[in-house]
Structure formats: structure tokens, C-alpha cells
Design an enzyme around this catalytic site. Structure first.
Site, short mmCIF file in Angstrom:
data_model
loop_
_atom_site.label_atom_id
_atom_site.label_comp_id
_atom_site.label_asym_id
_atom_site.label_seq_id
_atom_site.Cartn_x
_atom_site.Cartn_y
_atom_site.Cartn_z
N ILE A 1 0.88 -1.18 0.00
CA ILE A 1 0.00 0.00 0.00
C ILE A 1 0.91 1.22 0.00
CG2 ILE A 1 -1.84 1.22 1.23
CD1 ILE A 1 -2.54 -1.53 2.56
N GLU A 2 1.01 1.85 -1.16
CA GLU A 2 1.96 2.97 -1.31
C GLU A 2 1.34 4.29 -0.86
OE1 GLU A 2 3.63 2.76 -5.28
OE2 GLU A 2 4.78 0.97 -4.71
N GLU B 1 4.05 -7.86 3.00
CA GLU B 1 4.29 -8.77 4.12
C GLU B 1 3.77 -8.17 5.42
OE1 GLU B 1 6.35 -7.71 1.79
OE2 GLU B 1 8.15 -8.93 1.62
N CYS C 1 11.94 -7.13 2.24
CA CYS C 1 12.86 -6.04 2.57
C CYS C 1 13.34 -6.17 4.02
CB CYS C 1 12.18 -4.69 2.34
SG CYS C 1 11.07 -4.19 3.68
N CYS D 1 10.63 -5.66 6.74
CA CYS D 1 9.72 -6.81 6.87
C CYS D 1 10.43 -7.98 7.54
CB CYS D 1 9.17 -7.20 5.50
SG CYS D 1 7.99 -5.97 4.88
#
Ligand code: THU
Length: 144
Positions: free
Chosen positions: A51-52, A63, A99, A102
Site C-alpha cells: 500500500i503505497e 508482508e 525487505c 519486513c
């Protein structure tokens, strides 16, 4: 509790759910759609997408969306997570590894035997033990 039969969901199903979750991605800036699906130690399944945000740093990864949904519902032990990412509207062409942020969140909410799957499809995926992805991780036991 980490045995897949006990969890009553197989890897292919979890990958399918991760691939499905990609359709929910809100990624108008990167156009990179990520989906994740996890199963908790008590057999509950959660999906998440990225969700940007126009303020890029406020973006939430797929994640963490899945993990936070699980935690909100009272499930704090992630046993396995599948991740799939690629350009919007296309099938994944590469494995999408979690990443660093996460990985740290998985350190907090993963079981000791947490398995991580990165998938291009149900036939093409790689599987790791969490410690392979985050060795010498910093966890709560260090400060208790
Ligand atoms: N992204 C994830 O959803 N998971 C990761 O582990 C890496 C990156 C998302 C964040 C952003 O929306 C897009 O991928 C490009 O970085």
C-alpha cells in the site's frame, strides 16, 4: 506446530493466495505489485498487499500488511509466509525477497521454525528458513 500437514494448508495454496493478493496492491508510484500470504501457528491464513503513499516513506509492504492483519486478530506466530512480486499487470519475473524492515517484523512475529517462500508461480519458487534471510537477528529476548 510448523508441520505443513498440521497447518492444513500446502505451499501451493499459500503461493496461490499470495499471487491473488497482488491484485489488491495499491502501487500507483512504483507500479510494482506485491502479494503475501501467511499461515499462523494455529492455522489461520492472512493475505496482504503493498500500500503505497505519495509520501513514499509511508508505504507499507505486502508482508507487513498481512502480518499486521494477523496480529490485530490475535495471531502473533507466523509459521510460513509466501511472497510474490512483479510489475503490475504482469506475472512475476523474479523472486521478490522481503525487505529489511519486513524481515525485522518477521523476527518479532515469526515462529522459531518460520519458513519463507518467494514465488514466481506455484511451480517456480524458493523456500528458506528465516535464519537464512536474517541471521543474528535482534529480537525481544535480547532486551528481556
Ligand atoms: N515491497 C513490498 O511490498 N515488499 C517488500 O518486501 C519489498 C517492497 C513494495 C513496497 C513498494 O510499494 C514496492 O514494493 C516497491 O518498492
Amino acid at each position: 506446530m510448523n508441520d505443513l500437514e498440521e497447518l492444513a494448508i500446502n505451499k501451493e495454496k499459500l503461493i496461490t493466495l499470495a499471487l491473488e493478493a497482488r491484485a489488491k496492491a495499491y502501487a500507483p508510484y512504483s507500479h510494482y505489485a506485491v502479494g503475501a500470504a501467511l499461515v499462523t501457528a494455529d492455522g489461520s491464513v492472512y493475505q496482504g498487499c503493498n500500500i503505497e503513499n505519495a509520501s513514499y516513506g509511508a508505504t507499507n509492504c505486502a508482508e507487513r500488511t498481512a502480518i499486521f492483519r494477523a496480529v490485530f486478530d490475535g495471531h502473533r506466530q507466523v509459521a510460513m509466509i509466501a511472497i510474490a512480486g512483479g510489475m503490475e499487470g504482469e506475472e512475476p519475473t523474479d523472486y521478490a525477497y522481503p525487505c529489511g524492515i519486513c524481515r525485522q517484523v518477521l523476527q518479532e512475529f515469526g515462529t522459531k521454525e518460520l519458513r519463507v517462500i518467494v514465488a514466481k508461480s506455484t511451480e517456480d519458487y524458493k523456500e528458506y528458513g528465516f535464519e537464512e534471510l536474517l541471521p543474528f537477528g535482534f529480537g525481544g529476548e535480547s532486551i528481556r
